[in-house]
Design an enzyme around this catalytic site. Sequence first.
Site, PDB file in Angstrom:
ATOM      1  N   TYR A  42       6.963  -9.860   7.201  1.00 44.86           N
ATOM      2  CA  TYR A  42       6.767  -8.419   7.343  1.00 44.86           C
ATOM      3  C   TYR A  42       7.346  -7.965   8.675  1.00 44.86           C
ATOM      4  CZ  TYR A  42       3.375  -8.180   3.502  1.00 44.86           C
ATOM      5  OH  TYR A  42       2.756  -8.214   2.272  1.00 44.86           O
ATOM      6  N   ASP A  47       0.821  -1.216   0.000  1.00 47.14           N
ATOM      7  CA  ASP A  47       0.000   0.000   0.000  1.00 47.14           C
ATOM      8  C   ASP A  47       0.856   1.268   0.000  1.00 47.14           C
ATOM      9  OD1 ASP A  47      -2.443  -1.232  -0.033  1.00 47.14           O
ATOM     10  OD2 ASP A  47      -2.663  -1.250   2.149  1.00 47.14           O
TER      11      ASP A  47
END
Lengths: 249, 249
Positions: free
Chosen positions: A111, A53
């Site tokens: 992540y 994003d």
Amino acid sequence: MVRWKATIAYDGTHFSGWQVQPGKRTVQGELEKGLTKLHKGKNKKVVASGRTDAHVHARGQVVHFDSGLQIAGDRWPWAFASVLPPDMQVLSAVPVSDDFHARHDAKAKEYRYFLRVGPEHDLFQRHYVYHAYKNTFDHASVQRSLQLLVGTHDFSAFCASNTPVQNKVRTLDCATYMHIAENAWCFRLQGNGFLYNMVRIIVGTAIDIGLRRLNVEDMGRILQSRDRREAGKTAPGHGLYLWKVYYAP
Amino acid sequence: MVRWKATIAYDGTHFSGWQVQPGKRTVQGELEKGLTKLHKGKNKKVVASGRTDAHVHARGQVVHFDSGLQIAGDRWPWAFASVLPPDMQVLSAVPVSDDFHARHDAKAKEYRYFLRVGPEHDLFQRHYVYHAYKNTFDHASVQRSLQLLVGTHDFSAFCASNTPVQNKVRTLDCATYMHIAENAWCFRLQGNGFLYNMVRIIVGTAIDIGLRRLNVEDMGRILQSRDRREAGKTAPGHGLYLWKVYYAP
């Protein structure tokens, strides 16, 4: 024509995310523009392991692309450096078989999410670390709550509600929370796949636990609920890094 | 009217240095604009301990300004936060006597310069750390060479040649070089005053010693020469931080 697997890094601050969008500056857009330039204007496409994003960073995003150029693996980073903007970088490139696919073949992803806790703002971290402006923060409970998520579960509660994906069962192999420096903490999540906004919703919920708005046990309850409305806010993108993508050796 | 001494931080990346210049975005310009806004449009001026150049950062720049506003010391950072851009910050403010002067009263300053050494570029540091792309670097010689500069000397060799200042004698109290993380090193220079570009020319010369273009002893020879042409290049601004300004207690 050779298929290449390239590992790339980018500073997400000034990108509207990975995917090409008309009128927006995106990582895919800049990468394809650079690659097209290297191919003397011949239109080139890249495929990533997945989207990121706006404002989300990457230390180890993986992409594939096809090229007829005679460039050795260790020269690709230099070739790209001449055509890419300074906020993105090709770290390495290796030739792979013609059927390698950066998204389909990804086995797992890691992540990391960086958090600063404390009343003092550090402006040098404003694009890179999320700041919780609190003196008291229950780090031990954050740590414990994450353990409730490890394993194979339906993660619907931690998925943006507007997602078309049907099957929301994923396996989280690892979910840790480490103190890395003064006032600085790091979430590390590794799993076989992540739903849209999953890491950021997990982190947002964990932060609520750190702030004692929720208890450790609430993490389990929220997971069971499969209801996005039960979980915390989606933590901001700028603390998140796509750290590594794993493929079969 | 009260005189305030404020400590400020800024990310120099998108500033054309401290001093107001027509048509440029400067730290002084933004700070005065913010202060003027807090004073309902009444034109306000600030005086700093000294200028910093384009892209140079500050963790502890000190300024003074006069204000008739009834704002307590610990509220100034919040007041400023509402009118300043996100790449600058007022860290603290204390009331001082009417004759306090941020520049004239400064007794000493500390600068730090951050260096990355190694072949791998880290794009997240591109605005904050200077990168020497080398595998071999003689850190021990850099460390030793700095010791030759400590003390009271004529630093003409380490001063930009177009400087109008006559007296180029300064006292360097401290000049160290520390390993702070993997591939990361930090110069720390503290003295009673610094000539224009002095830290950056010292660092540029030290880097030449690290790269073995110069020897440790050359640092002493260059100092003695009082000739700017003998020293190394001016190291880039983005690795430099004005770290602290000292005043009489």
